[in-house]
Design a protein around this motif. Sequence first.
Motif, mmCIF file in Angstrom:
data_model
loop_
_atom_site.group_PDB
_atom_site.id
_atom_site.type_symbol
_atom_site.label_atom_id
_atom_site.label_comp_id
_atom_site.label_asym_id
_atom_site.label_seq_id
_atom_site.Cartn_x
_atom_site.Cartn_y
_atom_site.Cartn_z
ATOM 1 N N PRO A 102 -25.858 -19.494 25.580
ATOM 2 C CA PRO A 102 -27.179 -20.080 25.235
ATOM 3 C C PRO A 102 -27.593 -21.501 24.298
ATOM 4 O O PRO A 102 -28.223 -21.608 24.720
ATOM 5 N N LEU A 103 -27.038 -21.403 23.210
ATOM 6 C CA LEU A 103 -27.277 -22.114 22.422
ATOM 7 C C LEU A 103 -26.829 -24.017 23.013
ATOM 8 O O LEU A 103 -27.273 -24.351 22.370
ATOM 9 N N THR A 104 -25.475 -23.872 23.947
ATOM 10 C CA THR A 104 -25.348 -24.550 23.969
ATOM 11 C C THR A 104 -26.321 -25.435 25.128
ATOM 12 O O THR A 104 -26.498 -26.752 25.335
ATOM 13 N N ALA A 105 -26.703 -24.818 26.185
ATOM 14 C CA ALA A 105 -27.690 -25.626 27.039
ATOM 15 C C ALA A 105 -29.056 -26.165 26.559
ATOM 16 O O ALA A 105 -29.166 -26.818 26.169
ATOM 17 N N GLU A 106 -29.462 -25.508 25.388
ATOM 18 C CA GLU A 106 -30.492 -26.282 24.495
ATOM 19 C C GLU A 106 -29.710 -27.080 23.477
ATOM 20 O O GLU A 106 -30.863 -28.163 23.515
ATOM 21 N N HIS A 107 -28.585 -27.215 23.038
ATOM 22 C CA HIS A 107 -28.554 -28.127 22.026
ATOM 23 C C HIS A 107 -28.326 -29.356 23.257
ATOM 24 O O HIS A 107 -28.945 -30.570 22.809
ATOM 25 N N LEU A 108 -27.655 -29.075 24.387
ATOM 26 C CA LEU A 108 -27.403 -30.051 25.677
ATOM 27 C C LEU A 108 -28.906 -30.860 25.807
ATOM 28 O O LEU A 108 -28.631 -31.969 25.939
ATOM 29 N N ARG A 109 -29.961 -29.725 26.177
ATOM 30 C CA ARG A 109 -31.302 -30.171 26.287
ATOM 31 C C ARG A 109 -32.133 -30.645 25.488
ATOM 32 O O ARG A 109 -32.699 -32.429 25.493
ATOM 33 N N VAL A 110 -31.613 -30.558 24.424
ATOM 34 C CA VAL A 110 -32.001 -31.939 22.987
ATOM 35 C C VAL A 110 -31.612 -33.136 23.138
ATOM 36 O O VAL A 110 -32.192 -34.204 22.416
ATOM 37 N N VAL A 111 -30.245 -33.018 22.872
ATOM 38 C CA VAL A 111 -29.812 -34.305 22.916
ATOM 39 C C VAL A 111 -29.826 -34.474 24.124
ATOM 40 O O VAL A 111 -29.988 -36.642 23.862
ATOM 41 N N ARG A 112 -30.226 -34.639 25.795
ATOM 42 C CA ARG A 112 -30.976 -35.387 26.761
ATOM 43 C C ARG A 112 -32.319 -35.998 26.468
ATOM 44 O O ARG A 112 -32.530 -36.220 26.709
ATOM 45 N N GLU A 113 -33.188 -34.800 26.039
ATOM 46 C CA GLU A 113 -34.328 -34.984 26.182
ATOM 47 C C GLU A 113 -34.972 -35.045 25.044
ATOM 48 O O GLU A 113 -36.046 -36.766 25.489
ATOM 49 N N VAL A 114 -34.881 -34.627 23.740
ATOM 50 C CA VAL A 114 -35.667 -35.623 23.085
ATOM 51 C C VAL A 114 -34.605 -36.758 22.105
ATOM 52 O O VAL A 114 -34.884 -37.955 21.619
ATOM 53 N N ILE A 115 -33.264 -36.917 21.976
ATOM 54 C CA ILE A 115 -32.603 -37.830 21.465
ATOM 55 C C ILE A 115 -32.442 -39.087 22.555
ATOM 56 O O ILE A 115 -31.886 -40.148 21.848
ATOM 57 N N ARG A 116 -31.713 -38.791 23.612
ATOM 58 C CA ARG A 116 -32.065 -39.360 24.469
ATOM 59 C C ARG A 116 -30.230 -40.023 24.984
ATOM 60 O O ARG A 116 -30.260 -40.957 25.185
ATOM 61 N N TYR A 117 -29.720 -39.622 24.434
ATOM 62 C CA TYR A 117 -27.968 -39.485 24.782
ATOM 63 C C TYR A 117 -27.987 -39.308 26.258
ATOM 64 O O TYR A 117 -28.694 -38.518 26.298
ATOM 65 N N ASN A 118 -27.210 -40.087 26.630
ATOM 66 C CA ASN A 118 -26.252 -40.115 28.549
ATOM 67 C C ASN A 118 -25.192 -38.725 27.683
ATOM 68 O O ASN A 118 -24.296 -38.974 27.075
ATOM 69 N N VAL A 119 -25.203 -37.786 28.763
ATOM 70 C CA VAL A 119 -24.132 -36.567 28.374
ATOM 71 C C VAL A 119 -23.419 -36.872 29.554
ATOM 72 O O VAL A 119 -23.907 -36.881 30.431
#
Length: 207
Positions: free
Chosen positions: A149-166
């Motif tokens: 479950p932490l991976t999903a949260e980390h990916l959310r932050v990377v996409r939505e907050v940091i705005r990297y392309n995953v």
Amino acid sequence: MSKDFFIAEKERQANSVHVLLITTGSVASVKAPLIVTELLRYRNVRVEVVASKPSLTFFSQDDIVKAGSRVWTDDDEWVDEYKIGDPILHIELRRWADIVLVAPCSANTLAKIANGLCDNLVTSLLRALAPTTPTYVFPAMNTLMFEHPLTAEHLRVVREVIRYNVVGPIGKALACGDTGLGAMTEWKDIVKVVVDSFDLTPLIKYA
């Protein structure tokens, strides 16, 4: 590390595309020489590789050099003879980069990025990046690590907050023996991201 090198590169290669490939502690780092070799088959492309210490388990720095690039590591960041005012590697590299590929991005590095850690050259460089620098993250990890479950949260932050392309991961038989979602995007598709982004043309080789 020489600041003069980066200044000269910017001036001499003003019309080139500067690709910064970051490798982290996933077995998919074995694909780094292939990515570098393929990218350098396109016109006006320059590549620099930044490797976390664990990623060097999976590829030879010599193979990167033979392909026409180089590898930067933590050992290059703060040298013993450093003086205030000297160039700082993670700053010079982020100034140099036109596009950043984190390929592969391990679960550990993903967690560090999402939480803003800057404890090595890779994470310091990413934290220092301008928001306008196109940055692509290619996760690669065991299936159960990806499903944590932490991976999903980390990916959310990377996409939505940091705005990297995953991009990815994909499902396949993994190096650890498991089969499932977690493998890095195919290396040729990673190269295609750069080719399509900058409309690159291949070098013409004459016999």
